[in-house]
Design a protein around this motif. Structure first.
Motif, PDB file in Angstrom:
ATOM      1  N   SER A 314       0.157  38.000 -36.593  1.00  0.00           N
ATOM      2  CA  SER A 314      -0.475  38.499 -37.823  1.00  0.00           C
ATOM      3  C   SER A 314      -0.378  37.491 -38.963  1.00  0.00           C
ATOM      4  CB  SER A 314       0.151  39.826 -38.243  1.00  0.00           C
ATOM      5  OG  SER A 314      -0.052  40.814 -37.259  1.00  0.00           O
ATOM      6  N   ASN A 315       0.789  36.893 -39.156  1.00  0.00           N
ATOM      7  CA  ASN A 315       0.972  35.963 -40.277  1.00  0.00           C
ATOM      8  C   ASN A 315       0.090  34.734 -40.130  1.00  0.00           C
ATOM      9  OD1 ASN A 315       2.888  37.647 -41.437  1.00  0.00           O
ATOM     10  ND2 ASN A 315       4.624  36.574 -40.520  1.00  0.00           N
ATOM     11  N   PHE A 316      -0.009  34.211 -38.897  1.00  0.00           N
ATOM     12  CA  PHE A 316      -0.828  33.017 -38.649  1.00  0.00           C
ATOM     13  C   PHE A 316      -2.305  33.331 -38.861  1.00  0.00           C
ATOM     14  CE2 PHE A 316      -1.717  29.364 -35.432  1.00  0.00           C
ATOM     15  CZ  PHE A 316      -1.971  28.497 -36.494  1.00  0.00           C
ATOM     16  N   ILE A 317      -2.741  34.502 -38.391  1.00  0.00           N
ATOM     17  CA  ILE A 317      -4.139  34.884 -38.565  1.00  0.00           C
ATOM     18  C   ILE A 317      -4.477  35.067 -40.046  1.00  0.00           C
ATOM     19  CG2 ILE A 317      -5.751  36.838 -38.284  1.00  0.00           C
ATOM     20  CD1 ILE A 317      -5.779  34.953 -35.916  1.00  0.00           C
ATOM     21  N   MET A 318      -3.627  35.725 -40.788  1.00  0.00           N
ATOM     22  CA  MET A 318      -3.921  35.934 -42.205  1.00  0.00           C
ATOM     23  C   MET A 318      -3.929  34.608 -42.955  1.00  0.00           C
ATOM     24  SD  MET A 318      -4.648  39.010 -41.997  1.00  0.00           S
ATOM     25  CE  MET A 318      -5.212  39.144 -43.690  1.00  0.00           C
ATOM     26  N   GLU A 319      -3.050  33.683 -42.566  1.00  0.00           N
ATOM     27  CA  GLU A 319      -3.078  32.334 -43.150  1.00  0.00           C
ATOM     28  C   GLU A 319      -4.406  31.648 -42.834  1.00  0.00           C
ATOM     29  OE1 GLU A 319      -1.018  27.919 -42.564  1.00  0.00           O
ATOM     30  OE2 GLU A 319      -0.135  29.671 -41.563  1.00  0.00           O
ATOM     31  N   ALA A 320      -4.859  31.791 -41.581  1.00  0.00           N
ATOM     32  CA  ALA A 320      -6.117  31.174 -41.167  1.00  0.00           C
ATOM     33  C   ALA A 320      -7.303  31.764 -41.935  1.00  0.00           C
ATOM     34  CB  ALA A 320      -6.311  31.360 -39.662  1.00  0.00           C
ATOM     35  N   TYR A 321      -7.292  33.073 -42.136  1.00  0.00           N
ATOM     36  CA  TYR A 321      -8.388  33.727 -42.847  1.00  0.00           C
ATOM     37  C   TYR A 321      -8.413  33.327 -44.325  1.00  0.00           C
ATOM     38  CZ  TYR A 321     -10.423  36.645 -39.204  1.00  0.00           C
ATOM     39  OH  TYR A 321     -11.114  37.082 -38.098  1.00  0.00           O
ATOM     40  N   HIS A 322      -7.259  33.220 -44.927  1.00  0.00           N
ATOM     41  CA  HIS A 322      -7.214  32.758 -46.318  1.00  0.00           C
ATOM     42  C   HIS A 322      -7.709  31.315 -46.409  1.00  0.00           C
ATOM     43  CE1 HIS A 322      -5.456  36.407 -47.705  1.00  0.00           C
ATOM     44  NE2 HIS A 322      -4.300  36.239 -47.095  1.00  0.00           N
ATOM     45  N   THR A 323      -7.360  30.510 -45.389  1.00  0.00           N
ATOM     46  CA  THR A 323      -7.863  29.131 -45.334  1.00  0.00           C
ATOM     47  C   THR A 323      -9.378  29.117 -45.171  1.00  0.00           C
ATOM     48  OG1 THR A 323      -5.796  28.346 -44.345  1.00  0.00           O
ATOM     49  CG2 THR A 323      -7.729  26.946 -44.073  1.00  0.00           C
ATOM     50  N   ALA A 324      -9.891  29.989 -44.318  1.00  0.00           N
ATOM     51  CA  ALA A 324     -11.338  30.056 -44.086  1.00  0.00           C
ATOM     52  C   ALA A 324     -12.088  30.417 -45.367  1.00  0.00           C
ATOM     53  CB  ALA A 324     -11.646  31.078 -42.996  1.00  0.00           C
ATOM     54  N   VAL A 325     -11.530  31.330 -46.145  1.00  0.00           N
ATOM     55  CA  VAL A 325     -12.162  31.703 -47.423  1.00  0.00           C
ATOM     56  C   VAL A 325     -12.129  30.519 -48.383  1.00  0.00           C
ATOM     57  CG1 VAL A 325     -11.951  33.169 -49.464  1.00  0.00           C
ATOM     58  CG2 VAL A 325     -11.692  34.170 -47.175  1.00  0.00           C
ATOM     59  N   ARG A 326     -10.981  29.870 -48.447  1.00  0.00           N
ATOM     60  CA  ARG A 326     -10.836  28.726 -49.363  1.00  0.00           C
ATOM     61  C   ARG A 326     -11.768  27.578 -48.966  1.00  0.00           C
ATOM     62  NH1 ARG A 326      -5.865  28.182 -48.657  1.00  0.00           N
ATOM     63  NH2 ARG A 326      -5.829  26.362 -47.277  1.00  0.00           N
ATOM     64  N   GLU A 327     -11.925  27.355 -47.667  1.00  0.00           N
ATOM     65  CA  GLU A 327     -12.771  26.265 -47.168  1.00  0.00           C
ATOM     66  C   GLU A 327     -14.228  26.682 -46.993  1.00  0.00           C
ATOM     67  OE1 GLU A 327     -11.812  23.147 -46.702  1.00  0.00           O
ATOM     68  OE2 GLU A 327      -9.769  23.611 -47.375  1.00  0.00           O
ATOM     69  N   LYS A 328     -14.521  27.908 -47.395  1.00  0.00           N
ATOM     70  CA  LYS A 328     -15.895  28.437 -47.370  1.00  0.00           C
ATOM     71  C   LYS A 328     -16.524  28.443 -45.977  1.00  0.00           C
ATOM     72  CE  LYS A 328     -16.809  27.329 -52.221  1.00  0.00           C
ATOM     73  NZ  LYS A 328     -16.278  28.642 -52.612  1.00  0.00           N
ATOM     74  N   TYR A 329     -15.766  28.916 -45.007  1.00  0.00           N
ATOM     75  CA  TYR A 329     -16.343  29.182 -43.689  1.00  0.00           C
ATOM     76  C   TYR A 329     -17.313  30.356 -43.813  1.00  0.00           C
ATOM     77  CZ  TYR A 329     -13.409  26.175 -40.734  1.00  0.00           C
ATOM     78  OH  TYR A 329     -12.830  25.103 -40.105  1.00  0.00           O
ATOM     79  N   ARG A 330     -18.265  30.423 -42.872  1.00  0.00           N
ATOM     80  CA  ARG A 330     -19.223  31.516 -42.848  1.00  0.00           C
ATOM     81  C   ARG A 330     -18.673  32.627 -41.951  1.00  0.00           C
ATOM     82  NH1 ARG A 330     -23.754  30.244 -40.321  1.00  0.00           N
ATOM     83  NH2 ARG A 330     -25.340  31.025 -41.749  1.00  0.00           N
ATOM     84  N   PHE A 331     -18.784  33.866 -42.407  1.00  0.00           N
ATOM     85  CA  PHE A 331     -18.144  34.988 -41.732  1.00  0.00           C
ATOM     86  C   PHE A 331     -19.126  35.864 -40.954  1.00  0.00           C
ATOM     87  CE2 PHE A 331     -14.591  33.704 -44.126  1.00  0.00           C
ATOM     88  CZ  PHE A 331     -13.472  34.398 -43.698  1.00  0.00           C
ATOM     89  N   PHE A 332     -18.576  36.595 -39.992  1.00  0.00           N
ATOM     90  CA  PHE A 332     -19.200  37.662 -39.213  1.00  0.00           C
ATOM     91  C   PHE A 332     -20.214  37.159 -38.200  1.00  0.00           C
ATOM     92  CE2 PHE A 332     -18.336  40.617 -43.112  1.00  0.00           C
ATOM     93  CZ  PHE A 332     -16.980  40.452 -42.937  1.00  0.00           C
ATOM     94  N   SER A 333     -21.207  37.957 -37.864  1.00  0.00           N
ATOM     95  CA  SER A 333     -22.046  37.743 -36.678  1.00  0.00           C
ATOM     96  C   SER A 333     -22.707  36.375 -36.598  1.00  0.00           C
ATOM     97  CB  SER A 333     -23.121  38.840 -36.598  1.00  0.00           C
ATOM     98  OG  SER A 333     -22.533  40.097 -36.429  1.00  0.00           O
TER      99      SER A 333
END
Length: 341
Positions: A314-333
Motif C-alpha cells: 500500500s505505501n509503495f503504491i500510494m507513493e507511486a500514485y502521488h509521483t504520477a500526479v506530480r509528474e502528470k501521468y495520464r490516468f484511467f482507461s
C-alpha cells in the motif's frame, strides 16, 4: 483496513479523454518492489524487462456495444440500458437510467421496435434482469443499435471505436475494455514473442462490478460482482510450465491477474476451464500464480487500486500514485501504464 486508506487527490485534467495516436507510446512507470525504485519509461520499453522463458498473459475479451438508448412503451419516456452480463439466452442483467421507470413487467423498445425488452426483476443492488425479444441475430442487432460503453469519466467523443479494443480482442462479451492491454501493438507483441517470451491468451468478460465504487468503510465488507472467465487447456499448460521452470508469469491487467488467481489451486497449479469468479484481492492476499503485473492507473478507493496495493504494498503504491500526479501521468482507461516487478 479502511476504504479511505486508498484515497488520493487526482486533478481532473489528468484523466485521459482520448487515446494517444500510437498505442505503445504511452508512458510506463516501473515499480521495483525489491529496491523500491521508481523509473519512468515509454511503454514500448516493456520488452526490455521481459526475458526468454517468461510468460505474458493477455485477456482476449472483446467489448460489445452494450449501451442502448430507447423508450418506455406507452409513455415514450427516454431510457438507457447498459448490458452487464448474459444470464442465459436473451436474458441479461442491465443497468437502467432512470431506474424508476423500469419496474417488473414494464416494456421498452429500441430502434423503432427492432429490439424490445421486458423487465423481469430488480437485483439487490438496483440493476434489472431483462428479457429481450427480436427477430434475427441478437449480436447483429446490437451492432446496429448499440453504442460503445465508455466509462462515465470519458466525456470526449471516441473517433475510432477500435481504440477501445485491444489489437488481440477476440471473444465478445465485455461491458468494459481490459485497458492495460490497449498499449500493445501487433508489432510489439511479435518482438516480445521473438525474444522467447510465451504469449498466452485467456478470457475474462469484464463487468462493471470491477469498477463500481466501494461504498463500505471496512474493505472486508465489500462484495465483488461475478465475472465469466475461460482458460483453455493449452493456455493453462503453458503458464504452469513457465512457473515450474522458473520463468516469470506477467499478467496484463487486473482482469488477467484475478482470473489466474481465481483458477489456481492452493497447490500452485492453474486449472483450465470455464466459470464465474468474484475474487476480491486486497492487501494481505497471498499471490499463488502472478509474479509481475502490467496495469493502468486506477480510480481512488477502487477495488483495482486495492489489488495493485496487494501486490506492491500500500505505501509503495500510494507513493507511486502521488509521483504520477506530480509528474502528470495520464490516468484511467486511455491513460498511461505501470509495471509492478
Amino acid at each position: 483496513m479502511k476504504t479511505s486508506d486508498f484515497n488520493f487527490d487526482l486533478p481532473q485534467e489528468l484523466i485521459a479523454q482520448t487515446p494517444l495516436k500510437e498505442r505503445d507510446q504511452s508512458r510506463l512507470m516501473v515499480l521495483d518492489r525489491k529496491s523500491s525504485n521508481i523509473d519512468h519509461k515509454i511503454f514500448s520499453d516493456i520488452i526490455d524487462y521481459l526475458s526468454s522463458g517468461d510468460c505474458l498473459v493477455l485477456n482476449n475479451t472483446r467489448v460489445i456495444p452494450a449501451r442502448l438508448f430507447g423508450e418506455k412503451e406507452g409513455t415514450k419516456g427516454k431510457i438507457e440500458f447498459l448490458l452487464l452480463k448474459q444470464i442465459k439466452l436473451d436474458t441479461w442483467e442491465v443497468l437502467v437510467k432512470p431506474g424508476k421507470k423500469a419496474k417488473p413487467g414494464n416494456w421498452f423498445t429500441f430502434g423503432e421496435g427492432a429490439l424490445r425488452a421486458q423487465v423481469k426483476e430488480v437485483t439487490d443492488d438496483g440493476g434489472r434482469i431483462v428479457e429481450f425479444h427480436y427477430n434475427g441475430v441478437f449480436e447483429e442487432i446490437l451492432d446496429q443499435l448499440g453504442n460503445m460503453p465508455l466509462p462515465p469519466y470519458i466525456t470526449a467523443t471516441l473517433e475510432d471505436a477500435e481504440r477501445y479494443q485491444t489489437v488481440y480482442s477476440k471473444h465478445k462479451g465485455s461491458a468494459a475494455a481490459p485497458t492495460a492491454g490497449l498499449h500493445f501493438t501487433k508489432d510489439l507483441l511479435k518482438k516480445i514473442e521473438d525474444k522467447g517470451v510465451s504469449i498466452v491468451y485467456i478470457t475474462l468478460h469484464v463487468g462493471l462490478g470491477t469498477f463500481r465504487p466501494v461504498k463500505v468503510e471496512d474493505v472486508n465488507d465489500h462484495k465483488m460482482h461475478s465475472e465469466f472467465y475461460m482458460i483453455e487447456e493449452e493456455a493453462a499448460s503453458k503458464i504452469n510450465k513457465v512457473k515450474k521452470d522458473g520463468g516469470k508469469v506477467v499478467t496484463v491487467g487486473t482482469t488477467c491477474c484475478r482470473t489466474l488467481e481465481a483458477a489456481t489451486g492452493e497447490d500452485g497449479i492453474l486449472r483450465a476451464g470455464n466459470g464465474w469468479t468474484d475474487i476480491f484481492i486486497y492487501p494481505g492476499y497471498d499471490f499463488k500464480m502472478v509474479d509481475w503485473l502490467i496495469t493502468n492507473f486506477h480510480l481512488p478507493e477502487s477495488t483495482l487500486i486495492m489489488l495493485v496495493s496487494a501486490l506492491a504494498g500500500s505505501n509503495f503504491i500510494m507513493e507511486a500514485y502521488h509521483t504520477a500526479v506530480r509528474e502528470k501521468y495520464r490516468f484511467f482507461s486511455f491513460g498511461d501504464s505501470m509495471l509492478i516487478k
